[in-house]
Design a protein around this motif. Structure first.
Motif, PDB file in Angstrom:
ATOM      1  N   ASN A  21     -12.598   4.254  11.211  1.00 31.55           N
ATOM      2  CA  ASN A  21     -11.942   4.313   9.767  1.00 31.55           C
ATOM      3  C   ASN A  21     -10.830   5.392  10.115  1.00 31.55           C
ATOM      4  O   ASN A  21     -10.973   6.279  10.820  1.00 31.55           O
ATOM      5  CB  ASN A  21     -12.797   4.885   8.886  1.00 31.55           C
ATOM      6  N   PHE A  22      -9.596   5.321   9.430  1.00 34.17           N
ATOM      7  CA  PHE A  22      -8.617   6.223   9.442  1.00 34.17           C
ATOM      8  C   PHE A  22      -7.807   6.093   7.987  1.00 34.17           C
ATOM      9  O   PHE A  22      -7.956   5.162   7.518  1.00 34.17           O
ATOM     10  CB  PHE A  22      -8.028   6.185  10.705  1.00 34.17           C
ATOM     11  N   THR A  23      -7.257   7.265   7.859  1.00 39.72           N
ATOM     12  CA  THR A  23      -6.267   7.517   6.633  1.00 39.72           C
ATOM     13  C   THR A  23      -4.774   7.957   7.301  1.00 39.72           C
ATOM     14  O   THR A  23      -5.219   9.226   7.711  1.00 39.72           O
ATOM     15  CB  THR A  23      -6.793   7.788   5.432  1.00 39.72           C
ATOM     16  N   HIS A  85       7.674   8.548  -3.169  1.00 38.85           N
ATOM     17  CA  HIS A  85       6.680   7.611  -3.246  1.00 38.85           C
ATOM     18  C   HIS A  85       5.540   8.088  -2.288  1.00 38.85           C
ATOM     19  O   HIS A  85       5.935   8.626  -1.192  1.00 38.85           O
ATOM     20  CB  HIS A  85       7.137   6.218  -2.561  1.00 38.85           C
ATOM     21  N   HIS A  86       4.422   7.986  -2.836  1.00 37.25           N
ATOM     22  CA  HIS A  86       3.238   8.287  -1.865  1.00 37.25           C
ATOM     23  C   HIS A  86       2.437   7.250  -1.375  1.00 37.25           C
ATOM     24  O   HIS A  86       2.280   6.206  -2.067  1.00 37.25           O
ATOM     25  CB  HIS A  86       2.128   9.090  -2.820  1.00 37.25           C
ATOM     26  N   ILE A  87       2.662   7.092   0.031  1.00 37.45           N
ATOM     27  CA  ILE A  87       2.115   6.085   0.955  1.00 37.45           C
ATOM     28  C   ILE A  87       0.777   6.255   1.601  1.00 37.45           C
ATOM     29  O   ILE A  87       0.652   7.555   2.175  1.00 37.45           O
ATOM     30  CB  ILE A  87       3.333   5.691   1.784  1.00 37.45           C
ATOM     31  N   ALA A  88      -0.036   5.504   1.404  1.00 33.05           N
ATOM     32  CA  ALA A  88      -1.290   5.660   2.188  1.00 33.05           C
ATOM     33  C   ALA A  88      -1.561   4.478   3.013  1.00 33.05           C
ATOM     34  O   ALA A  88      -1.742   3.319   2.469  1.00 33.05           O
ATOM     35  CB  ALA A  88      -2.610   6.057   1.339  1.00 33.05           C
ATOM     36  N   LEU A  89      -1.894   4.433   4.354  1.00 33.03           N
ATOM     37  CA  LEU A  89      -2.345   3.541   5.146  1.00 33.03           C
ATOM     38  C   LEU A  89      -3.687   3.772   5.637  1.00 33.03           C
ATOM     39  O   LEU A  89      -4.018   4.613   6.203  1.00 33.03           O
ATOM     40  CB  LEU A  89      -1.710   3.402   6.560  1.00 33.03           C
ATOM     41  N   VAL A  90      -4.683   2.754   5.076  1.00 33.99           N
ATOM     42  CA  VAL A  90      -6.217   3.005   5.173  1.00 33.99           C
ATOM     43  C   VAL A  90      -6.962   1.997   6.041  1.00 33.99           C
ATOM     44  O   VAL A  90      -6.637   0.576   5.720  1.00 33.99           O
ATOM     45  CB  VAL A  90      -6.669   3.241   3.851  1.00 33.99           C
ATOM     46  N   SER A  92     -10.656   0.699   6.449  1.00 34.05           N
ATOM     47  CA  SER A  92     -12.115   1.058   6.137  1.00 34.05           C
ATOM     48  C   SER A  92     -12.764  -0.403   6.659  1.00 34.05           C
ATOM     49  O   SER A  92     -12.638  -1.302   6.262  1.00 34.05           O
ATOM     50  CB  SER A  92     -12.219   0.864   4.665  1.00 34.05           C
ATOM     51  N   GLY A  93     -13.572   0.013   7.852  1.00 30.85           N
ATOM     52  CA  GLY A  93     -14.112  -0.913   8.645  1.00 30.85           C
ATOM     53  C   GLY A  93     -13.044  -1.925   9.140  1.00 30.85           C
ATOM     54  O   GLY A  93     -12.377  -1.539   9.998  1.00 30.85           O
ATOM     55  N   ASN A  94     -13.044  -3.146   8.804  1.00 28.76           N
ATOM     56  CA  ASN A  94     -12.108  -4.041   9.360  1.00 28.76           C
ATOM     57  C   ASN A  94     -10.848  -4.378   8.324  1.00 28.76           C
ATOM     58  O   ASN A  94     -10.057  -5.285   8.465  1.00 28.76           O
ATOM     59  CB  ASN A  94     -12.774  -5.566   9.824  1.00 28.76           C
ATOM     60  N   THR A  95     -10.810  -3.804   7.360  1.00 32.44           N
ATOM     61  CA  THR A  95      -9.920  -3.902   6.257  1.00 32.44           C
ATOM     62  C   THR A  95      -8.717  -2.815   6.391  1.00 32.44           C
ATOM     63  O   THR A  95      -9.030  -1.629   6.346  1.00 32.44           O
ATOM     64  CB  THR A  95     -10.392  -3.905   4.845  1.00 32.44           C
ATOM     65  N   PHE A  96      -7.720  -3.269   6.429  1.00 34.35           N
ATOM     66  CA  PHE A  96      -6.463  -2.377   6.497  1.00 34.35           C
ATOM     67  C   PHE A  96      -5.759  -2.434   5.131  1.00 34.35           C
ATOM     68  O   PHE A  96      -5.496  -3.838   4.575  1.00 34.35           O
ATOM     69  CB  PHE A  96      -5.557  -3.026   7.407  1.00 34.35           C
ATOM     70  N   THR A  97      -5.407  -1.354   4.443  1.00 34.20           N
ATOM     71  CA  THR A  97      -4.828  -1.402   2.952  1.00 34.20           C
ATOM     72  C   THR A  97      -3.471  -0.340   3.090  1.00 34.20           C
ATOM     73  O   THR A  97      -3.842   0.559   3.689  1.00 34.20           O
ATOM     74  CB  THR A  97      -5.791  -1.294   1.946  1.00 34.20           C
ATOM     75  N   LYS A 149      -8.563  11.170  10.807  1.00 33.87           N
ATOM     76  CA  LYS A 149      -9.302  10.254  11.579  1.00 33.87           C
ATOM     77  C   LYS A 149     -10.771  10.138  11.302  1.00 33.87           C
ATOM     78  O   LYS A 149     -11.427  11.232  11.119  1.00 33.87           O
ATOM     79  CB  LYS A 149      -9.275  10.555  13.032  1.00 33.87           C
ATOM     80  N   GLY A 150     -11.380   9.074  11.205  1.00 35.90           N
ATOM     81  CA  GLY A 150     -12.842   8.828  10.916  1.00 35.90           C
ATOM     82  C   GLY A 150     -13.129   8.852   9.471  1.00 35.90           C
ATOM     83  O   GLY A 150     -14.335   8.583   8.868  1.00 35.90           O
ATOM     84  N   ILE A 151     -12.070   8.729   8.499  1.00 35.19           N
ATOM     85  CA  ILE A 151     -12.101   9.005   7.145  1.00 35.19           C
ATOM     86  C   ILE A 151     -11.353   7.789   6.761  1.00 35.19           C
ATOM     87  O   ILE A 151     -10.024   7.705   6.636  1.00 35.19           O
ATOM     88  CB  ILE A 151     -11.775  10.182   6.553  1.00 35.19           C
ATOM     89  N   ALA A 152     -11.854   7.104   5.780  1.00 31.43           N
ATOM     90  CA  ALA A 152     -11.345   5.821   4.633  1.00 31.43           C
ATOM     91  C   ALA A 152     -11.133   6.745   3.448  1.00 31.43           C
ATOM     92  O   ALA A 152     -12.045   6.580   2.686  1.00 31.43           O
ATOM     93  CB  ALA A 152     -11.950   4.615   4.790  1.00 31.43           C
ATOM     94  N   ARG A 153     -10.040   7.375   3.111  1.00 30.31           N
ATOM     95  CA  ARG A 153     -10.293   8.316   1.997  1.00 30.31           C
ATOM     96  C   ARG A 153     -10.075   7.612   0.824  1.00 30.31           C
ATOM     97  O   ARG A 153     -10.678   8.025  -0.471  1.00 30.31           O
ATOM     98  CB  ARG A 153      -8.892   9.311   1.992  1.00 30.31           C
ATOM     99  N   TRP A 154      -9.468   6.493   0.836  1.00 32.93           N
ATOM    100  CA  TRP A 154      -9.265   5.703  -0.469  1.00 32.93           C
ATOM    101  C   TRP A 154      -9.696   4.102  -0.072  1.00 32.93           C
ATOM    102  O   TRP A 154      -9.081   3.645   0.901  1.00 32.93           O
ATOM    103  CB  TRP A 154      -8.107   5.707  -1.029  1.00 32.93           C
ATOM    104  N   THR A 155     -10.621   3.618  -0.820  1.00 35.07           N
ATOM    105  CA  THR A 155     -11.061   2.114  -0.681  1.00 35.07           C
ATOM    106  C   THR A 155     -10.594   1.240  -1.943  1.00 35.07           C
ATOM    107  O   THR A 155     -11.019   0.134  -2.196  1.00 35.07           O
ATOM    108  CB  THR A 155     -12.357   1.810  -0.495  1.00 35.07           C
ATOM    109  N   SER A 156      -9.943   2.020  -3.053  1.00 35.11           N
ATOM    110  CA  SER A 156      -9.538   1.277  -4.187  1.00 35.11           C
ATOM    111  C   SER A 156      -8.410   2.105  -4.793  1.00 35.11           C
ATOM    112  O   SER A 156      -8.000   3.206  -4.489  1.00 35.11           O
ATOM    113  CB  SER A 156     -10.501   1.039  -5.265  1.00 35.11           C
ATOM    114  N   ASN A 157      -7.895   1.560  -5.787  1.00 39.22           N
ATOM    115  CA  ASN A 157      -6.643   2.362  -6.360  1.00 39.22           C
ATOM    116  C   ASN A 157      -6.902   3.948  -6.879  1.00 39.22           C
ATOM    117  O   ASN A 157      -8.230   4.016  -7.231  1.00 39.22           O
ATOM    118  CB  ASN A 157      -6.126   2.006  -7.528  1.00 39.22           C
ATOM    119  N   PHE A 158      -6.306   4.814  -6.692  1.00 33.45           N
ATOM    120  CA  PHE A 158      -6.492   6.253  -6.968  1.00 33.45           C
ATOM    121  C   PHE A 158      -5.172   6.956  -7.423  1.00 33.45           C
ATOM    122  O   PHE A 158      -4.217   6.384  -7.618  1.00 33.45           O
ATOM    123  CB  PHE A 158      -6.884   6.909  -5.593  1.00 33.45           C
TER     124      PHE A 158
END
Length: 211
Positions: A21-23, A85-90, A92-97, A149-158
Motif C-alpha cells: 500500500n502507499f499514498t 486542488h488536493h490530489i491523492a493517489l492511493v 490499497s491492495g490491488n486497487t489504485f484510486t 509508504k505502506g499506508i493507504a490513507r484513504w479508501t473512500s471519499n474524505f
C-alpha cells in the motif's frame, strides 16, 4: 513553478513501493492545461519508469518495465486554472484510486509490483534517460507533497487536510500476532510473527511493542 524548475531527490527505499500500500498526496494549482505536465516521476532507463502526469484532461499513473506498461491507471480530471486542488493517489491492495478534493475520480485493479527503480525521484519534471535532459516541466504550483509508504490513507471519499502537514508521531498499531495473545502450550522454538498497520523498521521492534 515555471518552465525549467523541478525538485530532484536522491534514490531511496522510501519510494520502493513494491506491491504494498502507499499514498502520495499533494496540493496543485495549474497555470496551463493544454499540454502534458509531469507531476512526479522516477525514470531509470528507456522503458523503465514510474510517472504521474496530467495530459488531455486525465491524471495518469504509468509504470513501465522492460518497455512494457505494467500499470496504466488513468482517470478523467478537469482542473480549474489557478485554483488549488488536493490530489491523492492511493494503492490499497490491488486497487489504485485517484482522488481530487477528497472525491474519487476512479479506480483500477492491478496486482503488479512496482519495480525498485535505481533513479532520482523528480517532482515537477522527468529526466529523459536517452537524450539525458530534463523535460515535461510542470507549469504551476505544487505544495505539501507527502509520500506515505505502506499506508493507504484513504479508501473512500474524505475531507482533504486543511492545515500543513507535521511530523507523524502516531505509532503503528499491532494487528494480528502468531502465536495469538495469551496462547498456552507454545513451544520455545515457535516462530513469532505480527502484522502492523503500516510498514515498520524491524530494528525498532522490541518486546515492549506487544505489551
Amino acid at each position: 513553478k515555471g518552465s525549467g524548475e523541478y525538485l530532484s531527490l536522491a534514490d531511496s527505499d522510501d519510494w520502493n513501493f513494491g506491491s504494498g500500500n502507499f499514498t502520495i498526496d499533494f496540493w496543485v494549482k495549474m497555470n496551463d492545461v493544454t499540454k502534458r505536465e509531469m507531476l512526479f516521476s522516477q525514470s531509470q532507463s528507456p522503458g523503465n519508469a514510474i510517472m504521474f502526469d496530467f495530459y488531455s484532461n486525465q491524471l495518469r499513473l504509468q509504470v513501465d518495465l522492460g518497455g512494457n506498461g505494467i500499470i496504466s491507471h488513468y482517470v478523467s480530471f478537469t482542473p480549474t486554472l489557478n485554483t488549488w486542488h488536493h490530489i491523492a493517489l492511493v494503492r490499497s491492495g490491488n486497487t489504485f484510486t485517484t482522488y481530487s478534493n477528497g472525491v474519487s475520480l476512479g479506480s483500477s485493479s492491478y496486482s503488479d509490483s512496482i519495480p525498485d527503480f535505481a533513479a532520482v525521484f523528480a517532482i515537477g519534471s522527468r529526466y529523459h534517460t536517452t537524450s539525458l535532459v530534463w523535460e515535461l516541466f510542470f507549469n504551476g504550483w505544487l505544495d505539501e507533497l507527502r509520500i506515505s509508504k505502506g499506508i493507504a490513507r484513504w479508501t473512500s471519499n474524505f475531507t482533504p487536510p486543511s492545515a500543513p502537514y507535521d511530523v507523524d508521531t502516531t505509532p503503528p498499531t499491532v494487528g494480528t500476532t502468531s502465536p495469538a495473545s495469551s496462547a498456552t502450550g507454545v513451544g520455545v522454538s515457535t516462530a513469532i510473527s505480527a502484522t502492523f498497520s503500516e510498514d515498520v523498521d524491524s530494528s525498532t521492534i522490541t518486546t515492549s511493542t506487544f505489551t
